[in-house]
Write a protein that holds these residues in place. Structure first.
Motif, PDB file in Angstrom:
ATOM      1  N   TYR A  22      24.314  28.109  46.589  1.00  0.00           N
ATOM      2  CA  TYR A  22      24.594  29.279  47.953  1.00  0.00           C
ATOM      3  C   TYR A  22      23.826  30.397  47.735  1.00  0.00           C
ATOM      4  O   TYR A  22      24.142  31.413  48.311  1.00  0.00           O
ATOM      5  N   GLY A  63      26.765  30.714  41.151  1.00  0.00           N
ATOM      6  CA  GLY A  63      27.427  29.411  40.895  1.00  0.00           C
ATOM      7  C   GLY A  63      26.746  28.301  40.641  1.00  0.00           C
ATOM      8  O   GLY A  63      25.611  28.327  40.885  1.00  0.00           O
ATOM      9  N   GLY A  64      27.294  26.996  40.382  1.00  0.00           N
ATOM     10  CA  GLY A  64      26.298  25.775  40.258  1.00  0.00           C
ATOM     11  C   GLY A  64      27.189  24.656  39.991  1.00  0.00           C
ATOM     12  O   GLY A  64      28.318  24.570  40.144  1.00  0.00           O
ATOM     13  N   GLU A  65      26.525  23.499  40.091  1.00  0.00           N
ATOM     14  CA  GLU A  65      27.293  22.196  39.922  1.00  0.00           C
ATOM     15  C   GLU A  65      27.725  22.280  38.490  1.00  0.00           C
ATOM     16  O   GLU A  65      27.101  22.625  37.642  1.00  0.00           O
ATOM     17  N   ASP A  66      28.673  21.169  38.405  1.00  0.00           N
ATOM     18  CA  ASP A  66      29.244  20.910  37.068  1.00  0.00           C
ATOM     19  C   ASP A  66      28.275  20.770  35.868  1.00  0.00           C
ATOM     20  O   ASP A  66      28.439  21.362  34.760  1.00  0.00           O
ATOM     21  N   GLN A  69      25.887  23.678  35.377  1.00  0.00           N
ATOM     22  CA  GLN A  69      26.799  24.514  34.721  1.00  0.00           C
ATOM     23  C   GLN A  69      26.934  24.439  33.157  1.00  0.00           C
ATOM     24  O   GLN A  69      26.724  25.586  32.465  1.00  0.00           O
ATOM     25  N   CYS A  95      31.495  32.496  40.433  1.00  0.00           N
ATOM     26  CA  CYS A  95      32.087  31.030  40.283  1.00  0.00           C
ATOM     27  C   CYS A  95      31.485  30.095  38.786  1.00  0.00           C
ATOM     28  O   CYS A  95      32.447  30.617  38.067  1.00  0.00           O
ATOM     29  N   ALA A  96      30.884  29.268  38.753  1.00  0.00           N
ATOM     30  CA  ALA A  96      30.232  28.641  37.544  1.00  0.00           C
ATOM     31  C   ALA A  96      30.031  29.774  36.497  1.00  0.00           C
ATOM     32  O   ALA A  96      30.408  29.571  35.234  1.00  0.00           O
ATOM     33  N   GLN A  99      33.111  31.181  35.298  1.00  0.00           N
ATOM     34  CA  GLN A  99      33.722  30.256  34.357  1.00  0.00           C
ATOM     35  C   GLN A  99      33.012  29.976  32.933  1.00  0.00           C
ATOM     36  O   GLN A  99      33.785  30.041  31.942  1.00  0.00           O
ATOM     37  N   VAL A 107      36.125  21.106  34.770  1.00  0.00           N
ATOM     38  CA  VAL A 107      36.245  21.269  36.318  1.00  0.00           C
ATOM     39  C   VAL A 107      35.709  19.955  36.977  1.00  0.00           C
ATOM     40  O   VAL A 107      36.336  19.610  37.986  1.00  0.00           O
ATOM     41  N   ARG A 129      40.206  20.935  45.412  1.00  0.00           N
ATOM     42  CA  ARG A 129      39.124  21.829  45.293  1.00  0.00           C
ATOM     43  C   ARG A 129      39.485  22.898  46.361  1.00  0.00           C
ATOM     44  O   ARG A 129      40.002  22.864  47.468  1.00  0.00           O
ATOM     45  N   ASN A 148      34.098  27.567  46.789  1.00  0.00           N
ATOM     46  CA  ASN A 148      33.806  26.046  46.811  1.00  0.00           C
ATOM     47  C   ASN A 148      33.836  25.903  45.228  1.00  0.00           C
ATOM     48  O   ASN A 148      32.776  25.663  44.598  1.00  0.00           O
ATOM     49  N   HIS A 149      35.070  25.271  44.814  1.00  0.00           N
ATOM     50  CA  HIS A 149      34.855  25.134  43.209  1.00  0.00           C
ATOM     51  C   HIS A 149      36.271  24.281  43.035  1.00  0.00           C
ATOM     52  O   HIS A 149      37.177  24.243  43.730  1.00  0.00           O
ATOM     53  N   GLY A 150      36.278  23.511  41.974  1.00  0.00           N
ATOM     54  CA  GLY A 150      37.455  22.615  41.444  1.00  0.00           C
ATOM     55  C   GLY A 150      38.138  23.260  40.545  1.00  0.00           C
ATOM     56  O   GLY A 150      39.188  22.707  40.141  1.00  0.00           O
ATOM     57  N   GLY A 151      37.751  24.475  40.061  1.00  0.00           N
ATOM     58  CA  GLY A 151      38.369  25.012  38.766  1.00  0.00           C
ATOM     59  C   GLY A 151      39.505  25.895  39.178  1.00  0.00           C
ATOM     60  O   GLY A 151      39.533  26.716  40.463  1.00  0.00           O
ATOM     61  N   HIS A 189      30.980  33.649  46.940  1.00  0.00           N
ATOM     62  CA  HIS A 189      29.576  33.357  47.387  1.00  0.00           C
ATOM     63  C   HIS A 189      29.366  34.125  48.617  1.00  0.00           C
ATOM     64  O   HIS A 189      30.089  34.673  49.085  1.00  0.00           O
TER      65      HIS A 189
HETATM   66  N1  GLN Z   1      31.214  23.742  38.892  1.00  0.00           N
HETATM   67  C1  GLN Z   1      32.348  24.720  39.396  1.00  0.00           C
HETATM   68  C2  GLN Z   1      33.552  24.116  39.856  1.00  0.00           C
HETATM   69  O1  GLN Z   1      33.467  23.347  40.681  1.00  0.00           O
HETATM   70  C3  GLN Z   1      31.807  25.795  39.909  1.00  0.00           C
HETATM   71  C4  GLN Z   1      31.449  25.592  41.332  1.00  0.00           C
HETATM   72  C5  GLN Z   1      30.526  26.678  41.770  1.00  0.00           C
HETATM   73  O2  GLN Z   1      30.064  27.537  41.279  1.00  0.00           O
HETATM   74  N2  GLN Z   1      30.505  26.939  43.239  1.00  0.00           N
HETATM   75  O3  GLN Z   1      34.591  24.557  39.770  1.00  0.00           O
END
Ligand code: GLN
Length: 233
Positions: A22, A63-66, A69, A95-96, A99, A107, A129, A148-151, A189
């Motif tokens: 993002y 932020g980033g994908e799992d 990250q 975000c990531a 975390q 996550v 999510r 937008n996150h799963g954590g 974001h």
């Molecule tokens: N990967 C992490 C989660 O899903 C952070 C996602 C993000 O940075 N948007 O929680």
């Protein structure tokens, strides 16, 4: 002889190739531009994969994908990032980025991964999510963004949330992000500093140690529109 000492403020965007979801790298551009327009000399640098950690007064994590990250965590745990933060460098983490600063995160499944251990926070996988608009009350000011996150993140004793969630989920449905020493963290974001010019200036003021001249721009109008739209829903 009188020497003029001009301080150069260095802002480092860390690993945007891993933590760039993002366009969070835009936070660096916003900080650098708002500092320059107030007459400060600014260097905006980027640490990419394979680079050493640059020396900087402000570090930005996005932020980033799992998977990426976890790789970013590995790269930062090996270098001098911890020492720079303990030495007083300012960090804005999204975000990531938020975390990985903590003790642990899980996550994408139930596996728990070690974080950088810089702040006493832990992220577990939430049942659903969190995706959508985020509106947070930060000491009476509205912070807008999207998440937008799963954590789901819980804060240890002594870690203060950045603000109270009015819309969206943030850490856990109640609070978003945290403040811990010179570390600022949020789930928002946007990039968050482009959407919230006041937050960019608060961060700069905390680093520069003095108040900044007001800087009126279209960003303020857009911010006011967004806050009004979210409040009227
Ligand atoms: N990967 C992490 C989660 O899903 C952070 C996602 C993000 O940075 N948007 O929680």
């Amino acid at each position: 002889m009188v020497r003029e000492i001009r301080l150069v403020l260095t802002i480092a965007t860390l690993l945007p190739d891993l933590l760039g979801t993002y366009g969070d790298g835009g936070n660096g551009l916003v900080l650098a531009e708002r500092a320059r327009r107030r007459g400060n000399d600014v260097r905006l640098v980027t640490m990419e994969l394979g680079d050493e950690l640059p020396e900087a007064e402000i570090y930005l994590l996005g932020g980033g994908e799992d998977g990426p990250q976890r790789l970013a965590r590995d790269l930062l745990i090996e270098g001098s990032f911890h020492a720079r933060v303990e030495g007083g460098a300012t960090v804005l983490a999204v975000c990531a980025g938020l975390q990985i600063l903590g003790e642990s995160f899980s996550v994408e499944g139930d596996d728990e991964f070690e974080g950088l251990g810089i702040v006493d926070v832990r992220t577990k996988r939430a049942r659903t999510r969190s995706v959508g608009e985020l509106l947070v009350d930060v000491g009476g000011r509205a912070l807008v963004g999207f998440e937008n996150h799963g954590g789901e993140t819980s804060l240890g004793d002594g870690v203060t949330p950045l603000g109270r969630v009015r819309r969206g989920r943030g850490n856990d449905g109640n609070f978003d992000g945290f403040r811990s020493g010179s570390i600022w963290a949020t789930y928002a974001h946007g990039p968050v500093l482009a959407l919230n010019p006041w937050l960019a200036d608060e961060l700069l003021q905390s680093v520069l140690g003095h108040a900044l001249e007001p800087l009126v721009s279209v960003a303020d109008d857009l911010y006011n529109e967004r806050v009004a739209a979210l409040n009227s829903r």
